[in-house]
Design a protein around this motif. Structure first.
Motif, short mmCIF file in Angstrom:
data_model
loop_
_atom_site.label_atom_id
_atom_site.label_comp_id
_atom_site.label_asym_id
_atom_site.label_seq_id
_atom_site.Cartn_x
_atom_site.Cartn_y
_atom_site.Cartn_z
N THR A 83 0.81 -1.23 0.00
CA THR A 83 0.00 0.00 0.00
C THR A 83 0.84 1.27 0.00
O THR A 83 0.28 2.36 -0.09
CB THR A 83 -0.91 0.04 1.26
OG1 THR A 83 -0.07 -0.07 2.41
CG2 THR A 83 -1.90 -1.10 1.24
N THR B 39 2.58 2.39 2.60
CA THR B 39 2.21 3.00 3.89
C THR B 39 3.38 2.93 4.87
O THR B 39 4.06 1.90 4.96
CB THR B 39 1.01 2.23 4.49
OG1 THR B 39 -0.08 2.32 3.59
CG2 THR B 39 0.61 2.81 5.85
N ARG C 48 3.47 11.63 15.92
CA ARG C 48 2.35 12.16 15.13
C ARG C 48 2.56 13.64 14.86
O ARG C 48 2.32 14.11 13.75
CB ARG C 48 1.02 11.96 15.87
CG ARG C 48 0.49 10.55 15.82
CD ARG C 48 -0.89 10.48 16.46
NE ARG C 48 -1.88 11.25 15.70
CZ ARG C 48 -3.07 11.59 16.16
NH1 ARG C 48 -3.44 11.27 17.39
NH2 ARG C 48 -3.90 12.28 15.41
N THR D 235 5.12 14.26 12.21
CA THR D 235 4.74 13.83 10.87
C THR D 235 3.46 14.50 10.38
O THR D 235 2.98 14.18 9.31
CB THR D 235 4.55 12.30 10.83
OG1 THR D 235 3.53 11.95 11.78
CG2 THR D 235 5.83 11.57 11.19
N THR D 236 2.88 15.39 11.20
CA THR D 236 1.60 16.00 10.81
C THR D 236 1.65 17.52 10.77
O THR D 236 1.13 18.14 9.85
CB THR D 236 0.47 15.59 11.80
OG1 THR D 236 0.49 14.19 11.96
CG2 THR D 236 -0.90 15.99 11.25
N VAL E 269 -0.95 4.22 16.83
CA VAL E 269 -0.44 3.52 15.66
C VAL E 269 -0.77 4.45 14.49
O VAL E 269 -1.93 4.72 14.22
CB VAL E 269 -1.10 2.14 15.46
CG1 VAL E 269 -0.60 1.49 14.18
CG2 VAL E 269 -0.84 1.24 16.67
N ASN E 270 0.28 4.97 13.88
CA ASN E 270 0.16 6.07 12.91
C ASN E 270 0.51 5.52 11.54
O ASN E 270 1.65 5.13 11.30
CB ASN E 270 1.13 7.17 13.38
CG ASN E 270 1.13 8.40 12.51
OD1 ASN E 270 0.28 8.56 11.63
ND2 ASN E 270 2.08 9.29 12.76
N MET E 271 -0.47 5.44 10.65
CA MET E 271 -0.22 4.88 9.31
C MET E 271 -0.31 6.01 8.28
O MET E 271 -1.39 6.57 8.06
CB MET E 271 -1.24 3.79 8.99
CG MET E 271 -1.29 2.69 10.05
SD MET E 271 -2.29 1.30 9.48
CE MET E 271 -2.77 0.57 11.03
N ILE E 272 0.82 6.28 7.66
CA ILE E 272 0.91 7.41 6.74
C ILE E 272 1.03 6.89 5.31
O ILE E 272 1.93 6.10 5.01
CB ILE E 272 2.16 8.26 7.08
CG1 ILE E 272 2.02 8.83 8.48
CG2 ILE E 272 2.38 9.36 6.04
CD1 ILE E 272 3.33 9.35 9.07
N SER E 273 0.11 7.31 4.46
CA SER E 273 0.14 6.83 3.07
C SER E 273 0.22 7.98 2.07
O SER E 273 -0.32 7.88 0.97
CB SER E 273 -1.09 5.96 2.77
OG SER E 273 -1.16 4.87 3.67
N GLY E 274 0.86 9.06 2.46
CA GLY E 274 1.04 10.13 1.48
C GLY E 274 0.98 11.51 2.11
O GLY E 274 0.63 11.65 3.28
N PRO E 275 1.35 12.53 1.34
CA PRO E 275 1.25 13.90 1.83
C PRO E 275 -0.20 14.38 1.78
O PRO E 275 -1.08 13.65 1.32
CB PRO E 275 2.11 14.68 0.83
CG PRO E 275 2.07 13.89 -0.43
CD PRO E 275 1.91 12.44 -0.01
N ARG E 276 -0.43 15.58 2.26
CA ARG E 276 -1.75 16.19 2.26
C ARG E 276 -2.37 16.16 0.86
O ARG E 276 -1.74 16.54 -0.11
CB ARG E 276 -1.63 17.64 2.75
CG ARG E 276 -2.95 18.33 2.97
CD ARG E 276 -2.78 19.82 3.20
NE ARG E 276 -1.82 20.14 4.27
CZ ARG E 276 -1.72 21.36 4.79
NH1 ARG E 276 -2.50 22.34 4.38
NH2 ARG E 276 -0.81 21.60 5.71
N GLY F 101 -1.56 18.12 7.68
CA GLY F 101 -0.64 17.11 7.16
C GLY F 101 0.41 17.82 6.32
O GLY F 101 0.18 18.90 5.80
#
Lengths: 475, 219
Positions: A211, A213, A224, A227-228, A269-276, A283
């Motif tokens: 994915t 991610t 968080r 990364t946010t 649990v922080n799942m990041i799958s891309g920029p804003r 984000g």
């Protein structure tokens, strides 16, 4: 900070520090008890760790393909992927991204790979301020130290140490040992750093190839925030930190925090799958992933040593290590201390630089018993000890043969000769039975053994003679 | 010319001896009876020091107002374009003792100060809950952004009782997350905490100091 000399010398110094020993003992006892409380069902534990180990073995069996898949998925999600051969390359990549964005201040989430890169010092030399935001990392950054544990970096410090550090470094902060007050002071200072930061840098616990991610776990929320909140996020990770599918995440999450801190799950649990994306209100606008090799592909090249790369960095091996608990993390003088560090550091830095670390073990196997991905740490320690004294034109490990000592090599050659030659063996054992106890205890190099251990006594008669007495006529 | 790092790293990995990829051995995450899910969720969430309140779907804004009043909350960040955001605004409108509502309706750059310093609490929805670990599933959207559950000292999360599932594994597989991952997906299990100082728990080190879960009865 670590003292000079080799591990043995540093260990002697560390054993004399009663305060640090007490800090580690208390922490390790607590962590072992909490972990044990999480794995009370031996069947469930065996099943979950077998799954976890198989997931990581599958990843390693197809690592190049999965890295390409991760890259493609991340790029499709808008995450820019960079590859770095060395820590120097990785530092330059991170610096380039920051400079292009005009970033001057960075907040960091906890990342062992960034420690491996010595990223903070590098950025500082180039006029960029990096602030550690994990409370433990922030504390050791104030102290100018290295982490002494991969999960709990300031585990060697007690609240008195931390109270003094805060009173000295934080404006308007008086001396207090109240943990809630110390935590509140850190929140106050770091909140303003987060709000003003031009970029956030983090590590990665698992990168999902399927994915694209990035999975990060933590309790504090600083990961968080890093990364946010800032407009730019850079994640750094080793090339081995991936999993194939999103379905691989739940069993690994069932192993990692339980093994690490005895928690069934971390707060976040922080799942990041891309920029804003368009329309989203927060984000980072850009996300970058830096994949670092730094010797890992060389570890990968050897089928036995490759198991090292299964590690999910839970730290259970150090929490259960009788050596680590007594000498503490700084004694290893390495980014990764404890059992996993003893096998990883010599492979990344070379046996010439860290060839003493595989000997910092009694091979008691406690680390192997608790490892959630079943890394055969003891076997790899023995293999590295062997590599360290065996020069080769095509060495499996950098610096192989660097620890070869002529006298030791001669002793083993003589031992082998004696054991392969019956007449010589009989003569040798008779001589030892007769005169062995007369060998002076202080005779070098034997005194390196007898100086720290009770001297073994030879029996007055050989084993063969004793066996014959018992009626074994083929002895 | 030196090959670029990507080519060189992949070439070395490809040159290494290949082992067969092992099959994944079976792994069975726990299953709970539907009537036990809330109990398990509550036990775990409370162990993480999250507050769990069972509330009536029809009157939750009133209940929340009194909960927040007891905490001294004066300003509440909300998501005005969500259904629960509208409910909250509608129910609290004209009530003198209700907290002031602050709408997260602009990009973070335009309201960073308010978000970082002004809001005492935020109210968000959730995608569901996980009974096994006492976790909330948050799926931030353009209408309900990521920072709402992170910056204010109190996070209030609305959770439909019927949305409490057994495990992360079951939820992710049944709902097909792998095919539709959002920018950011979160599991939240309690308020922000740390044990970095002598393994002593302290709350609210960076994120919310309190997490209030309102479990909404089913309509």
């Amino acid at each position: 900070m670590a003292a000079d000399g080799d591990f043995a010398a540093r260990a002697h110094a560390a054993l004399g520090n009663a305060e640090v020993r007490a800090n580690f003992r208390r922490a390790m006892d607590g962590l072992m008890a909490k972990r044990a409380a999480q794995f009370t069902d031996p069947q469930a534990w065996a099943q979950t760790r077998a799954r976890g180990a198989a997931i990581k073995r599958r990843v390693l069996a197809r690592l190049p393909e999965l890295l390409e898949r991760l890259e493609a998925r991340c790029e499709a999600n808008g995450i820019r992927v960079h590859w770095a051969e060395t820590t120097g390359d990785a530092n330059r990549i991170v610096l380039g991204i920051l400079q292009e964005a005009g970033a001057r201040t960075v907040v960091k989430g906890k990342s062992m790979v960034s420690e491996e890169m010595h990223l903070n010092a590098f950025l500082d030399r180039h006029g960029i301020t990096a602030v550690e935001s994990d409370l433990g990392e922030y504390i050791i950054q104030l102290a100018g130290e290295m982490p002494s544990h991969i999960v709990m970096p300031c585990i060697h410090k007690n609240k008195g140490d931390i109270a003094r550090l805060f009173a000295e470094h934080i404006e308007g902060q008086g001396y207090t040992e109240d943990v809630a007050e110390l935590t509140a002071a850190a929140r106050r200072v770091l909140r303003s750093k987060f709000a003003a930061a031009d970029a956030g840098i983090s590590g990665v616990n698992f990168a999902v190839a399927e994915t694209g991610t990035l999975v990060l776990i933590e309790n504090e929320g600083n990961g968080r925030l890093s990364t946010t909140l800032p407009p730019l996020h850079i994640a750094v990770t080793g090339i081995e930190k991936l999993v194939e599918t999103l379905d691989d995440i739940p069993p690994l999450l069932a192993l990692l925090p339980r093994s690490a801190t005895g928690q069934a799950v971390t707060t976040y649990v922080n799942m990041i799958s891309g920029p804003r994306r368009d329309g989203e209100k927060d984000g980072p606008r850009a996300v970058h992933l830096v994949l670092l090799d730094n010797g890992r592909s060389r570890v990968y090249a050897d089928a036995e040593l490759r198991d090292t790369l299964r590690c999910i960095r839970c730290g259970a091996c150090m929490n259960h290590c009788p050596v680590y608990a007594r000498v503490g993390g700084h004694t290893y003088d390495a980014v990764y201390p404890g059992p996993i560090g003893k096998i990883l550091t010599p492979q990344l830095a070379g046996l010439d630089a860290a060839g003493d670390l595989p000997h910092a073990s009694s091979l008691c196997n406690a680390c192997v018993e608790v490892c959630p991905v079943q890394i055969p740490i003891a076997d790899i320690l023995v293999r590295l000890r062997r590599e360290a004294v065996r020069p080769s034109d095509t060495p499996a490990v950098k610096g192989a043969g660097a620890k070869r000592a002529p006298l030791e090599a001669l002793a083993w050659a003589a031992w082998r000769w004696m054991y392969a030659t019956p007449a010589l063996y009989r003569l040798g054992s008779r001589l030892m039975a007769r005169f062995g106890n007369r060998i002076p205890e202080r005779l070098p190099p034997l005194n390196r053994w007898t100086g720290v251990r009770t001297r073994p006594r030879f029996a007055g008669r050989t084993l063969h003679d004793l066996a014959r007495d018992k009626g074994y006529d083929d002895a | 010319m030196m090959p670029d790092a990507r080519t060189a790293i992949l070439a070395r990995l490809r040159a290494a001896p290949r082992g067969a990829a092992p099959e994944l051995p079976p792994w069975t995450p726990p299953v709970y009876a539907p009537e036990d899910r809330l109990t398990r969720f509550r036990t775990m969430m409370e162990a993480w020091r999250g507050e769990v309140h069972e509330v009536d779907s029809a009157t939750w804004p009133d209940r929340l107002r009194s909960i927040l009043h007891n905490k001294g909350v004066r300003t509440v960040l909300h998501a005005p374009a969500t259904e629960h955001g509208r409910r909250l605004a509608g129910a609290w409108a004209g009530q003198a003792e209700a907290p002031r509502l602050l709408a997260y309706d602009r990009p973070v750059e335009a309201m960073k100060d308010d978000l970082v310093h002004e809001a005492d609490a935020a109210v968000t929805g959730t995608l569901g809950g996980i009974a096994e670990t006492g976790s909330l599933i948050l799926w931030p959207t353009p209408e309900e952004p990521r920072l709402m559950s992170l910056l204010p000292p109190v996070h209030v999360a609305l959770l439909a009782r019927s949305a409490i599932r057994d495990t992360l594994a079951a939820t992710a597989a049944e709902e097909g997350w792998a095919g539709r991952m959002p920018t950011n997906l979160l599991l939240v299990s309690g308020p922000s905490k740390t044990a970095d100082i002598e393994q002593t728990l302290a709350f609210g080190v960076h994120g919310p100091k309190e997490l209030v879960v309102l479990v909404l009865s089913d309509l």
